[in-house]
Design a protein around this motif. Structure first.
Motif, PDB file in Angstrom:
ATOM      1  N   TYR A  67       0.838  -1.281   0.060  1.00 55.22           N
ATOM      2  CA  TYR A  67      -0.013   0.024  -0.002  1.00 55.22           C
ATOM      3  C   TYR A  67       0.906   1.360  -0.079  1.00 55.22           C
ATOM      4  O   TYR A  67       2.170   1.376   0.286  1.00 55.22           O
ATOM      5  CB  TYR A  67      -0.898  -0.078   1.137  1.00 55.22           C
ATOM      6  CG  TYR A  67      -0.337   0.234   2.497  1.00 55.22           C
ATOM      7  CD1 TYR A  67      -0.089   1.265   2.928  1.00 55.22           C
ATOM      8  CD2 TYR A  67      -0.016  -1.033   3.366  1.00 55.22           C
ATOM      9  CE1 TYR A  67       0.366   1.656   4.348  1.00 55.22           C
ATOM     10  CE2 TYR A  67       0.743  -0.877   4.394  1.00 55.22           C
ATOM     11  CZ  TYR A  67       0.934   0.348   5.010  1.00 55.22           C
ATOM     12  OH  TYR A  67       1.491   0.603   6.331  1.00 55.22           O
ATOM     13  N   LYS A  68       0.386   2.388  -0.385  1.00 56.06           N
ATOM     14  CA  LYS A  68       0.980   3.644  -0.171  1.00 56.06           C
ATOM     15  C   LYS A  68       0.139   4.597   0.556  1.00 56.06           C
ATOM     16  O   LYS A  68      -1.187   4.829   0.374  1.00 56.06           O
ATOM     17  CB  LYS A  68       0.929   4.182  -1.890  1.00 56.06           C
ATOM     18  CG  LYS A  68       1.498   5.525  -2.009  1.00 56.06           C
ATOM     19  CD  LYS A  68       1.599   5.999  -3.585  1.00 56.06           C
ATOM     20  CE  LYS A  68       1.813   7.511  -3.685  1.00 56.06           C
ATOM     21  NZ  LYS A  68       2.690   7.961  -2.895  1.00 56.06           N
ATOM     22  N   SER A  69       0.912   5.098   1.425  1.00 55.38           N
ATOM     23  CA  SER A  69      -0.006   6.165   2.268  1.00 55.38           C
ATOM     24  C   SER A  69      -0.077   7.346   1.319  1.00 55.38           C
ATOM     25  O   SER A  69       1.067   7.584   0.510  1.00 55.38           O
ATOM     26  CB  SER A  69       0.936   6.371   3.543  1.00 55.38           C
ATOM     27  OG  SER A  69       2.165   7.089   3.148  1.00 55.38           O
ATOM     28  N   LEU A  70      -1.450   8.134   1.493  1.00 56.30           N
ATOM     29  CA  LEU A  70      -1.659   9.238   0.800  1.00 56.30           C
ATOM     30  C   LEU A  70      -1.557  10.407   1.609  1.00 56.30           C
ATOM     31  O   LEU A  70      -1.053  11.548   1.260  1.00 56.30           O
ATOM     32  CB  LEU A  70      -2.983   9.151   0.389  1.00 56.30           C
ATOM     33  CG  LEU A  70      -3.106   7.889  -0.773  1.00 56.30           C
ATOM     34  CD1 LEU A  70      -4.583   7.836  -1.159  1.00 56.30           C
ATOM     35  CD2 LEU A  70      -2.407   7.909  -2.041  1.00 56.30           C
ATOM     36  N   GLU A  71      -2.128  10.387   2.823  1.00 54.00           N
ATOM     37  CA  GLU A  71      -1.713  11.248   3.784  1.00 54.00           C
ATOM     38  C   GLU A  71      -2.036  11.299   5.176  1.00 54.00           C
ATOM     39  O   GLU A  71      -2.455  10.150   5.426  1.00 54.00           O
ATOM     40  CB  GLU A  71      -2.802  12.754   3.297  1.00 54.00           C
ATOM     41  CG  GLU A  71      -4.103  12.470   3.332  1.00 54.00           C
ATOM     42  CD  GLU A  71      -4.643  12.187   1.921  1.00 54.00           C
ATOM     43  OE1 GLU A  71      -4.278  12.712   0.857  1.00 54.00           O
ATOM     44  OE2 GLU A  71      -5.502  11.130   1.815  1.00 54.00           O
ATOM     45  N   LEU A  72      -1.614  12.040   5.905  1.00 52.61           N
ATOM     46  CA  LEU A  72      -1.856  11.869   7.345  1.00 52.61           C
ATOM     47  C   LEU A  72      -1.935  13.204   8.134  1.00 52.61           C
ATOM     48  O   LEU A  72      -1.329  14.210   7.937  1.00 52.61           O
ATOM     49  CB  LEU A  72      -0.332  11.368   8.155  1.00 52.61           C
ATOM     50  CG  LEU A  72      -0.377  10.767   9.368  1.00 52.61           C
ATOM     51  CD1 LEU A  72      -1.535   9.625   9.802  1.00 52.61           C
ATOM     52  CD2 LEU A  72       0.809  10.522   9.957  1.00 52.61           C
ATOM     53  N   TRP A  73      -3.108  13.445   8.718  1.00 53.48           N
ATOM     54  CA  TRP A  73      -3.402  14.681   9.563  1.00 53.48           C
ATOM     55  C   TRP A  73      -3.762  14.587  10.979  1.00 53.48           C
ATOM     56  O   TRP A  73      -4.364  13.383  11.256  1.00 53.48           O
ATOM     57  CB  TRP A  73      -4.427  15.324   8.725  1.00 53.48           C
ATOM     58  CG  TRP A  73      -5.590  14.739   8.757  1.00 53.48           C
ATOM     59  CD1 TRP A  73      -6.920  14.998   9.575  1.00 53.48           C
ATOM     60  CD2 TRP A  73      -6.087  13.908   7.633  1.00 53.48           C
ATOM     61  NE1 TRP A  73      -7.930  14.313   9.069  1.00 53.48           N
ATOM     62  CE2 TRP A  73      -7.642  13.523   7.618  1.00 53.48           C
ATOM     63  CE3 TRP A  73      -5.521  13.279   6.391  1.00 53.48           C
ATOM     64  CZ2 TRP A  73      -8.354  12.584   7.000  1.00 53.48           C
ATOM     65  CZ3 TRP A  73      -6.310  12.210   5.828  1.00 53.48           C
ATOM     66  CH2 TRP A  73      -7.624  12.047   6.136  1.00 53.48           C
ATOM     67  N   ILE A  74      -3.720  15.457  11.790  1.00 53.98           N
ATOM     68  CA  ILE A  74      -4.353  15.469  13.051  1.00 53.98           C
ATOM     69  C   ILE A  74      -5.497  16.484  13.208  1.00 53.98           C
ATOM     70  O   ILE A  74      -5.569  17.796  12.764  1.00 53.98           O
ATOM     71  CB  ILE A  74      -3.144  16.077  14.249  1.00 53.98           C
ATOM     72  CG1 ILE A  74      -3.520  15.652  15.440  1.00 53.98           C
ATOM     73  CG2 ILE A  74      -2.407  17.397  13.798  1.00 53.98           C
ATOM     74  CD1 ILE A  74      -2.301  15.670  16.451  1.00 53.98           C
ATOM     75  N   ASN A  75      -6.291  16.209  14.035  1.00 62.38           N
ATOM     76  CA  ASN A  75      -7.402  16.971  14.360  1.00 62.38           C
ATOM     77  C   ASN A  75      -7.445  17.441  15.675  1.00 62.38           C
ATOM     78  O   ASN A  75      -7.585  16.567  16.583  1.00 62.38           O
ATOM     79  CB  ASN A  75      -8.873  16.428  13.871  1.00 62.38           C
ATOM     80  CG  ASN A  75      -8.885  15.779  12.349  1.00 62.38           C
ATOM     81  OD1 ASN A  75      -8.830  16.638  11.494  1.00 62.38           O
ATOM     82  ND2 ASN A  75      -9.199  14.745  12.093  1.00 62.38           N
ATOM     83  N   TYR A  76      -7.817  18.579  15.886  1.00 61.49           N
ATOM     84  CA  TYR A  76      -7.970  19.156  17.369  1.00 61.49           C
ATOM     85  C   TYR A  76      -9.697  19.713  17.358  1.00 61.49           C
ATOM     86  O   TYR A  76      -9.785  20.658  17.002  1.00 61.49           O
ATOM     87  CB  TYR A  76      -7.335  20.375  17.527  1.00 61.49           C
ATOM     88  CG  TYR A  76      -5.826  19.852  17.608  1.00 61.49           C
ATOM     89  CD1 TYR A  76      -5.087  19.413  18.813  1.00 61.49           C
ATOM     90  CD2 TYR A  76      -4.987  20.043  16.219  1.00 61.49           C
ATOM     91  CE1 TYR A  76      -3.933  18.867  18.769  1.00 61.49           C
ATOM     92  CE2 TYR A  76      -3.721  19.433  16.253  1.00 61.49           C
ATOM     93  CZ  TYR A  76      -3.050  19.326  17.613  1.00 61.49           C
ATOM     94  OH  TYR A  76      -1.804  18.837  17.612  1.00 61.49           O
TER      95      TYR A  76
END
Length: 179
Positions: A67-76
């Protein structure tokens, strides 16, 4: 791992708001080195377990999959903020809860409605139906450390909570299968 993600997330400064459905003021993309660390050192064993159970459930061979990671984000997430119904444009998505204030558990227990409660993450499968036994909706009130992996095209949303002065923190991402 959770404390390290919180620490790395505090350094994330590139806003993800224009790319995400969330009605949250603070959503940030992780830096590439943080993404690489997460996908390789943290997520890989969970992905393998998910894949194994998926294949077992469907009675298919568990062949190697890249697999290929597309994005990673953090939510507050703060009081009144929410994620409207949406899907992701990938193959798999996930959410990992890093911080869930105790005050939200109290708010959730006080809820008396018939729908999902405050702060729930909800997944919808198909169209709404009656009677109840044909339910197309699954909701979950998260705890710290909960990791939910799901097909990216599954419609989902996050209900707002009203407790002021607290912040719920989660990390989300998408991946695509490759040959």
């Amino acid at each position: 791992d959770i404390s390290e993600l919180i620490k790395r997330g505090k350094k994330a400064k590139k806003s993800a708001n224009s790319r995400l459905a969330g009605q949250l003021k603070k959503q940030f993309l992780f830096e590439e080195d943080d993404e690489n660390w997460f996908w390789k050192d943290i997520f890989q064993p969970y992905f393998q377990a998910y894949r194994q159970l998926h294949c077992q459930y469907h009675g298919i061979p568990n062949l190697p999959v890249a697999y290929k990671s597309l994005e990673l984000w953090i939510n507050y997430m703060k009081a009144g903020e929410f994620n409207p119904p949406h899907i992701h444009t990938a193959d798999l998505s996930f959410v990992l809860f890093l911080q869930v204030p105790k005050e939200l558990e109290y708010e959730r227990r006080q809820f008396e409605g018939t729908a999902s409660g405050p702060g729930d993450v909800a997944f919808v499968h198909g169209e709404y139906n009656k009677p109840v036994w044909t339910s197309n909706h699954n909701a979950h009130f998260p705890k710290v450390g909960d990791l939910i992996i799901f097909p990216a095209l599954t419609q989902h949303h996050v209900h707002p909570f009203q407790t002021k002065g607290v912040e719920r923190v989660s990390v989300s991402g998408n991946l695509r299968y490759i040959k």
